[in-house]
Every structure is written in C-alpha cells, then in structure tokens.
Scaffold this active site. Structure first.
Site, short mmCIF file in Angstrom:
data_model
loop_
_atom_site.label_atom_id
_atom_site.label_comp_id
_atom_site.label_asym_id
_atom_site.label_seq_id
_atom_site.Cartn_x
_atom_site.Cartn_y
_atom_site.Cartn_z
CE LYS A 100 0.22 -1.84 4.35
NZ LYS A 100 -0.28 -2.90 5.21
CD GLU A 124 -9.18 -6.37 -4.82
OE1 GLU A 124 -9.68 -6.12 -5.92
OE2 GLU A 124 -9.56 -5.82 -3.77
CB VAL A 127 -7.31 -1.13 0.08
CG1 VAL A 127 -8.34 -0.56 1.05
CG2 VAL A 127 -6.42 -0.03 -0.46
N GLY A 129 -6.86 -6.16 2.73
CA GLY A 129 -6.33 -7.53 2.77
C GLY A 129 -7.07 -8.43 1.79
N GLY A 194 0.38 -12.13 10.12
CA GLY A 194 0.93 -10.89 9.55
C GLY A 194 0.02 -9.69 9.70
CG ASP A 208 -1.82 0.11 7.41
OD1 ASP A 208 -1.02 -0.30 6.56
OD2 ASP A 208 -2.94 -0.40 7.59
CE LYS A 212 -4.12 -1.30 4.77
NZ LYS A 212 -4.29 -2.00 6.05
N1 HSE Z 1 -1.01 -3.72 9.57
C1 HSE Z 1 -2.08 -3.86 8.64
C2 HSE Z 1 -3.37 -3.97 9.44
C3 HSE Z 1 -1.87 -5.06 7.76
O1 HSE Z 1 -3.31 -4.18 10.66
O2 HSE Z 1 -4.44 -3.83 8.86
C4 HSE Z 1 -2.76 -5.14 6.55
O3 HSE Z 1 -2.54 -4.07 5.65
#
Ligand code: HSE
Length: 415
Positions: A100, A124, A127, A129, A194, A208, A212
């Site tokens: 992103k 894709e 944004v 996941g 992750g 973050d 997005k």
């Molecule tokens: N660190 C991000 C979150 C990971 O917690 O949404 C996914 O982009």
C-alpha cells in the site's frame, strides 16, 4: 503456463507461494492453465523451505528472466520496491502488489508506466487484505458516481479498540495485550497471520489507514491525495472514558478512514470516530475490515472480511495474477488516477461534523457546557463530563472546546 516470481518472501510472499501450491488444482481448473512460481527474491536464504531453491538475492535474475511474465511485489516499504516495480513494468512484465505504501505514494506514476508498456499494475491486496474492494470499484461499480467512502481499514487498531470496548481496558492495556499476542502468539499474529506492520506506529498512529484511504479516494474520485497531506489521527489518545461515553450515547469508537468529494476537491482523513450502533461499521470487530461505499445508483455498498493476514492477503494477490492470466491480450479496464495537486485538497478546517466533547469535571459542571453547546444530554463519570454537540466545522469545534473553560480532555468526531 504462466511463470511468476515473488519479490519479498515474508508473510504475504510466503502466503502466495503456499496459495499457488495448495490451490494449484483449483486455480488450474478455473484458469485452464498452470501458474508456476519459478523465482523468489529475498535477502535471506530459506534452506528448510520447499521453495528455498527458487530464492535469489539478485533482482536482475528476475528482471532479465524472459520466461517470467508476472511478478508479485510483497516487499513492503517504498524503496527499493518502487524502483523494482518501475523496472519490471518498463521491461514489459505485469506487476501485482500488496504494498500500500508504494501504491499510495507512486501508484499514479506506476499505472501510467504500465499503460505505456502494455502491461498491468494491480493492487487488490493493498487495501482490505483479502476483502475484494479494488476490482469492484473499478469494474462492478463503474457506472456509479461514488460520493464518499468510510472504512475500517486497519486490522491491528480495530483489534485494540475491540479489546477496549468489550473488555473495558484502556489503550495501554489493549496495546500491551495486542503486542503480547503478536509476541507470545508471535508467530500466530505477526508472522503467520501478519497483522501488525514492521513498525506498529504506522498502525496505531493511523498512517497505514491513511495510505489505504488515499488509494480508495484515488479510485473513487480520480485524484490520489498524498497520505502525508491528509488529516491523520491514530488511536493512541483514546481512553476508557471515551469508550464509556461512546457506549452511553449509543456508539462504538472505531478508527475510521473517510474520503468524500467536495465539488471538484477531495477530502480524505483518518481519525477515531463514534459510529452509531445502527451502522454495520460499529459491529466490525477484531482484525476484520469493513468498507462502506456511498454511491448514487447502487446506494450504500458494504464490503467485509479479513483485512490482514497471510492467506487472505495472498488470496487477493493471487486473484490479480489470475485476472492478468485470464485476460491476457485483452483490452481491460485499468484503475486510473492522477496525483492530487494543492488545489485538489478540500480545506479540512471547513469540514463539518458532530463531535463528542469531554472535559475534566463532573455533573455540577454541566451548566458550563450548556452555556456553549445548549442544554442537552450529558454523561458524567470518573471525573469527566461528556456531551455531543451540534454539527460544526473543525474551526468552530476547537473554539467551542476552548470556550467551555474546563480542562479539555478529548473531542471525538461522529460518523
Ligand atoms: N497492519 C495492517 C493492518 C496489515 O493491521 O491492517 C494489513 O494491511
């Protein structure tokens, strides 16, 4: 057969290799051909991995490999991911990404380069996941004018806020427990799933989510704001008092990324908000993401699912690979936006919404609040008094908070 390579064999990169292997027959059956992973770029070696033999430390091994036509960039960070992407597109290779940061900062330029070289740049997974959101915006909702976007776009912060709401703990405890999870259940969350960023500040300070929402704003309005130039607040200041006040008034506190078109200008922002329990966004818990698009023809459309994690994110990247292979040689609709310039940004000081104001004080201080906001319901507990004001601009809200004359604690906007 299509040969592909992966840049960055971390959680998402590993997930793609796993998804392509585990779901090989599903993919082949639906696609009518094989997608074969042949090369992986990483600084490390993976002697115990079944994919270890594919690992190279030289980017040029992938760039100059004429057999590889699609590359999945899952390195994270802007550099060298941006430079590698640019070189690959210029070399006539398609690139798909979950990154992103690169899309938010360089997406407009990279899409132009892709178009100029007759290849595709798809993102894709950048944004939401595993939640399909980019393709529906580009394709399925194309006849609509999208007027606004509201989203819970960060799984880590939504997890923390969910802990605060359901267990009544404060931010520090919730964060500690979230970190315990990503540490004690280390590999469960941060590595296997992750969720958190390498630097979790990007999660808890809202950056973050800012990256997005600018991508979604770019797709919705054609102008990609700079994530560093939009209003961005995280959840580090949220206290148990805010959570209790929200619940008292019928709301849940959520980190909401918002974008709207204001005439020819775009307003994008990230901040904690009170979301009414009547909204589906209030009920999105844990690491789940939810995105509400406000459109003219379809009305409100909601997207929901796992916003972070190895296999959900890998699924979205694999879907982009699938799309490229399935439509090879066809003229397809590509996402497109241009970078925002100064005149494209709507004035944030003029943004209007309702807010909940909290001050240090008690029930006996209510008249001081009534003098500024008018007589209305208030909530007093634990040495704090809160009240929800009428719709005001940012500037007016700041002035009202000062006018009360009590120690100011917080202002949280309503959706
Ligand atoms: N660190 C991000 C979150 C990971 O917690 O949404 C996914 O982009």
């Amino acid at each position: 057969m299509t040969e592909i390579a992966i840049l960055g064999f971390g959680v998402v990169g590993g997930g793609i290799a796993e998804a392509l292997t585990e779901n090989r027959s599903v993919i082949e059956q639906k696609l009518g051909e094989r997608v074969k992973l042949t090369r992986i770029l990483d600084l490390r070696d993976f002697p115990d991995s079944p994919f270890g033999a594919m690992v190279t430390h030289q980017f040029t091994d992938i760039l100059n490999d004429g057999g590889i036509s699609v590359v999945a960039e899952t390195m994270g960070g802007s550099h060298p991911a941006y430079e590698y992407t640019k070189a690959l597109l210029e070399a006539g290779k398609h690139v798909v990404t979950s990154n992103k940061e690169v899309v938010a900062n360089f997406g407009a330029e990279l899409l132009q380069i892709a178009a100029a070289h007759g290849v595709r740049y798809l993102f894709e997974a950048s944004v939401g996941g595993g939640v399909p959101i980019i393709r529906p915006m580009v394709n399925d909702l194309a006849p609509n004018e999208i007027t606004a976007v509201d989203g819970i776009l960060n799984g880590t912060t939504n997890y923390i806020l969910t802990q605060m709401i359901t267990r009544g703990v404060d931010f520090d405890t919730a964060l500690r427990e979230a970190q315990d999870m990503s540490f004690a259940d280390a590999l469960a969350l941060a590595q296997a799933n992750g969720f958190a960023e390498k630097d979790p500040t990007a999660d808890v300070e809202g950056l973050d989510a800012a990256r997005k929402i600018v991508i979604l704003a770019g797709l919705a309005f054609g102008t990609l704001p700079d994530p560093a130039k939009i209003h961005c607040e995280g959840i580090t200041e949220i206290s148990a008092t805010d959570v209790h006040a929200a619940a008292h008034f019928g709301y849940a506190v959520k980190l909401i990324a918002h974008a709207e078109k204001k005439g020819e200008q775009v307003l994008a922002m990230v901040s904690p908000r009170f979301v009414p329990f009547s909204s589906p966004l209030a009920h999105i818990s844990d690491v789940f993401n939810g995105i509400m698009l406000h459109t003219d023809l379809t009305g409100d459309v909601m997207f929901y699912g796992r916003g972070a994690g190895k296999l959900p994110t890998a699924s979205a990247v694999a879907a982009d690979i699938f799309d490229i292979v399935a439509h090879r040689g066809e003229a397809v609709r590509a996402p497109a936006f241009r970078p925002a310039s100064g005149a494209d940004y709507a004035d944030f000081a003029a943004y209007r919404c309702r807010s909940c104001f909290t001050f240090a004080g008690g029930e006996s201080d209510a008249p001081a609040l009534f003098a500024v906001f008018g007589k209305r319901e208030f909530f007093a507990a634990d040495g704090h008094i809160s009240l929800i004001g009428e719709e005001m601009s940012e500037k007016e809200a700041d002035a009202a908070a000062r006018a009360v004359g009590l120690p100011f604690v917080s202002r949280i906007r309503l959706v």
